[in-house]
Scaffold this motif. Structure first.
Motif, mmCIF file in Angstrom:
data_model
loop_
_atom_site.group_PDB
_atom_site.id
_atom_site.type_symbol
_atom_site.label_atom_id
_atom_site.label_comp_id
_atom_site.label_asym_id
_atom_site.label_seq_id
_atom_site.Cartn_x
_atom_site.Cartn_y
_atom_site.Cartn_z
ATOM 1 N N VAL A 62 21.702 3.903 23.720
ATOM 2 C CA VAL A 62 20.889 5.101 23.474
ATOM 3 C C VAL A 62 21.752 6.217 22.899
ATOM 4 O O VAL A 62 21.363 6.879 21.922
ATOM 5 C CB VAL A 62 20.172 5.554 24.767
ATOM 6 N N ALA A 63 22.928 6.444 23.486
ATOM 7 C CA ALA A 63 23.822 7.501 22.994
ATOM 8 C C ALA A 63 24.277 7.221 21.560
ATOM 9 O O ALA A 63 24.394 8.147 20.744
ATOM 10 C CB ALA A 63 25.026 7.651 23.921
ATOM 11 N N THR A 64 24.527 5.958 21.249
ATOM 12 C CA THR A 64 24.915 5.598 19.876
ATOM 13 C C THR A 64 23.762 5.855 18.921
ATOM 14 O O THR A 64 23.956 6.424 17.833
ATOM 15 C CB THR A 64 25.361 4.123 19.818
ATOM 16 N N ASP A 65 22.562 5.479 19.313
ATOM 17 C CA ASP A 65 21.383 5.711 18.479
ATOM 18 C C ASP A 65 21.174 7.213 18.237
ATOM 19 O O ASP A 65 20.892 7.625 17.106
ATOM 20 C CB ASP A 65 20.157 5.081 19.132
ATOM 21 N N LEU A 123 24.107 5.579 7.987
ATOM 22 C CA LEU A 123 24.904 4.578 8.688
ATOM 23 C C LEU A 123 24.002 3.815 9.657
ATOM 24 O O LEU A 123 23.245 4.415 10.419
ATOM 25 C CB LEU A 123 26.030 5.276 9.468
ATOM 26 N N ARG A 124 24.050 2.475 9.576
ATOM 27 C CA ARG A 124 23.280 1.610 10.475
ATOM 28 C C ARG A 124 24.233 0.561 11.035
ATOM 29 O O ARG A 124 25.094 0.051 10.322
ATOM 30 C CB ARG A 124 22.114 0.958 9.734
ATOM 31 N N LEU A 125 24.043 0.235 12.311
ATOM 32 C CA LEU A 125 25.007 -0.614 13.005
ATOM 33 C C LEU A 125 24.376 -1.853 13.620
ATOM 34 O O LEU A 125 23.245 -1.822 14.094
ATOM 35 C CB LEU A 125 25.686 0.185 14.126
ATOM 36 N N ARG A 126 25.173 -2.920 13.633
ATOM 37 C CA ARG A 126 24.879 -4.126 14.402
ATOM 38 C C ARG A 126 25.817 -4.091 15.607
ATOM 39 O O ARG A 126 27.034 -3.993 15.448
ATOM 40 C CB ARG A 126 25.157 -5.389 13.590
ATOM 41 N N ALA A 153 25.717 -12.506 13.471
ATOM 42 C CA ALA A 153 24.625 -13.490 13.465
ATOM 43 C C ALA A 153 23.529 -13.094 12.484
ATOM 44 O O ALA A 153 23.106 -11.936 12.425
ATOM 45 C CB ALA A 153 24.040 -13.628 14.872
ATOM 46 N N GLN A 154 23.071 -14.064 11.713
ATOM 47 C CA GLN A 154 22.029 -13.801 10.721
ATOM 48 C C GLN A 154 20.753 -13.237 11.338
ATOM 49 O O GLN A 154 20.153 -12.322 10.766
ATOM 50 C CB GLN A 154 21.738 -15.061 9.894
ATOM 51 N N PRO A 155 20.313 -13.731 12.511
ATOM 52 C CA PRO A 155 19.102 -13.130 13.100
ATOM 53 C C PRO A 155 19.258 -11.631 13.399
ATOM 54 O O PRO A 155 18.305 -10.868 13.240
ATOM 55 C CB PRO A 155 18.894 -13.932 14.388
ATOM 56 N N LEU A 156 20.450 -11.206 13.793
ATOM 57 C CA LEU A 156 20.680 -9.777 14.037
ATOM 58 C C LEU A 156 20.650 -9.009 12.718
ATOM 59 O O LEU A 156 20.024 -7.951 12.614
ATOM 60 C CB LEU A 156 22.016 -9.563 14.751
ATOM 61 N N ARG A 157 21.306 -9.567 11.705
ATOM 62 C CA ARG A 157 21.288 -8.930 10.373
ATOM 63 C C ARG A 157 19.856 -8.827 9.851
ATOM 64 O O ARG A 157 19.448 -7.792 9.325
ATOM 65 C CB ARG A 157 22.143 -9.738 9.393
ATOM 66 N N ASP A 158 19.093 -9.904 10.006
ATOM 67 C CA ASP A 158 17.706 -9.919 9.529
ATOM 68 C C ASP A 158 16.844 -8.917 10.283
ATOM 69 O O ASP A 158 15.989 -8.252 9.685
ATOM 70 C CB ASP A 158 17.111 -11.325 9.671
ATOM 71 N N THR A 159 17.051 -8.809 11.580
ATOM 72 C CA THR A 159 16.279 -7.863 12.396
ATOM 73 C C THR A 159 16.535 -6.437 11.942
ATOM 74 O O THR A 159 15.591 -5.651 11.769
ATOM 75 C CB THR A 159 16.636 -8.029 13.888
ATOM 76 N N LEU A 160 17.782 -6.084 11.717
ATOM 77 C CA LEU A 160 18.104 -4.729 11.262
ATOM 78 C C LEU A 160 17.545 -4.487 9.861
ATOM 79 O O LEU A 160 16.952 -3.433 9.601
ATOM 80 C CB LEU A 160 19.618 -4.499 11.294
ATOM 81 N N ALA A 161 17.694 -5.452 8.987
ATOM 82 C CA ALA A 161 17.184 -5.304 7.617
ATOM 83 C C ALA A 161 15.660 -5.152 7.590
ATOM 84 O O ALA A 161 15.117 -4.426 6.751
ATOM 85 C CB ALA A 161 17.606 -6.499 6.765
ATOM 86 N N ALA A 176 15.102 1.770 11.788
ATOM 87 C CA ALA A 176 16.029 1.570 12.908
ATOM 88 C C ALA A 176 17.426 2.007 12.494
ATOM 89 O O ALA A 176 17.825 1.854 11.346
ATOM 90 C CB ALA A 176 16.041 0.113 13.335
ATOM 91 N N ARG A 177 18.158 2.532 13.444
ATOM 92 C CA ARG A 177 19.538 2.956 13.191
ATOM 93 C C ARG A 177 20.537 1.909 13.693
ATOM 94 O O ARG A 177 21.681 1.896 13.278
ATOM 95 C CB ARG A 177 19.789 4.316 13.826
ATOM 96 N N LEU A 178 20.076 1.056 14.603
ATOM 97 C CA LEU A 178 20.957 0.009 15.117
ATOM 98 C C LEU A 178 20.135 -1.160 15.619
ATOM 99 O O LEU A 178 18.941 -1.026 15.894
ATOM 100 C CB LEU A 178 21.881 0.531 16.220
#
Length: 172
Positions: free
Chosen positions: A77-80, A96-99, A128-136, A141-143
């Motif tokens: 939450v603090a990072t977001d 800036l967006r983070l995984r 992991a590709q699923p994490l990359r895909d979720t953010l994309a 979303a910021r993270l």
């Protein structure tokens, strides 16, 4: 050095490799600017963390005294919030967006680098590709946060006020 049960955060910057060297250097500075209030927000000091700057992010070994729930809840939450503050103050067209990946396991860091066996799991999760895909797939979303099965079973899947288990999906 004896193995210690660290919480391991691997944090990657979305789109890092697409930027010029100057852009990449700026992204690394922004990452530290975002993480500093997040680290302090969970009552940690950088001096307490073994950190290893990576090409597209950072690997952080958090002392075992820090509860996992604090990292999956308050730290995320603090990072977001820090990312949101930075986006409001920035003139950059792409914020800036983070995984972020969280794992906990025994680690034996050496004096030069905290990167060793269990850290590879956190790195693998962050890439992991699923994490990359979720953010994309979530442009507002910021993270995106992924946790290892061990962390999910220990914290995320339990009843913690700050953590909604329904927000996590299984990844094969």
């Amino acid at each position: 050095m004896a193995a210690i049960q660290y919480s391991i955060l691997a944090i990657g910057i979305e789109g890092f490799s697409e930027g010029s060297q100057d852009t990449q250097a700026a992204l690394r500075r922004q990452l530290r600017d975002v993480l500093t209030p997040a680290v302090h927000g969970v009552r940690l000091r950088w001096e307490d963390i073994l950190a290893d700057d990576r090409d597209d992010g950072i690997l952080m070994l958090i002392p075992p005294s820090v509860p996992l729930a604090r990292l999956t809840g308050a730290f995320a939450v603090a990072t977001d919030l820090a990312l949101a503050d930075m986006a409001r103050q920035s003139s950059a067209s792409e914020p800036l967006r983070l995984r972020i990946a969280l794992h906990r396991d025994a680690e034996s860091p050496d004096e030069e680098s905290p990167s060793a066996g269990a850290s590879r799991m956190a790195d693998t999760l962050a890439d992991a590709q699923p994490l990359r895909d979720t953010l994309a797939a979530a442009p507002r979303a910021r993270l995106a946060l992924i946790v290892s099965d061990a962390v999910y079973r220990a914290v995320t899947g339990r009843d913690h006020r700050e953590i909604d288990p329904a927000a996590f999906l299984p990844v094969a």
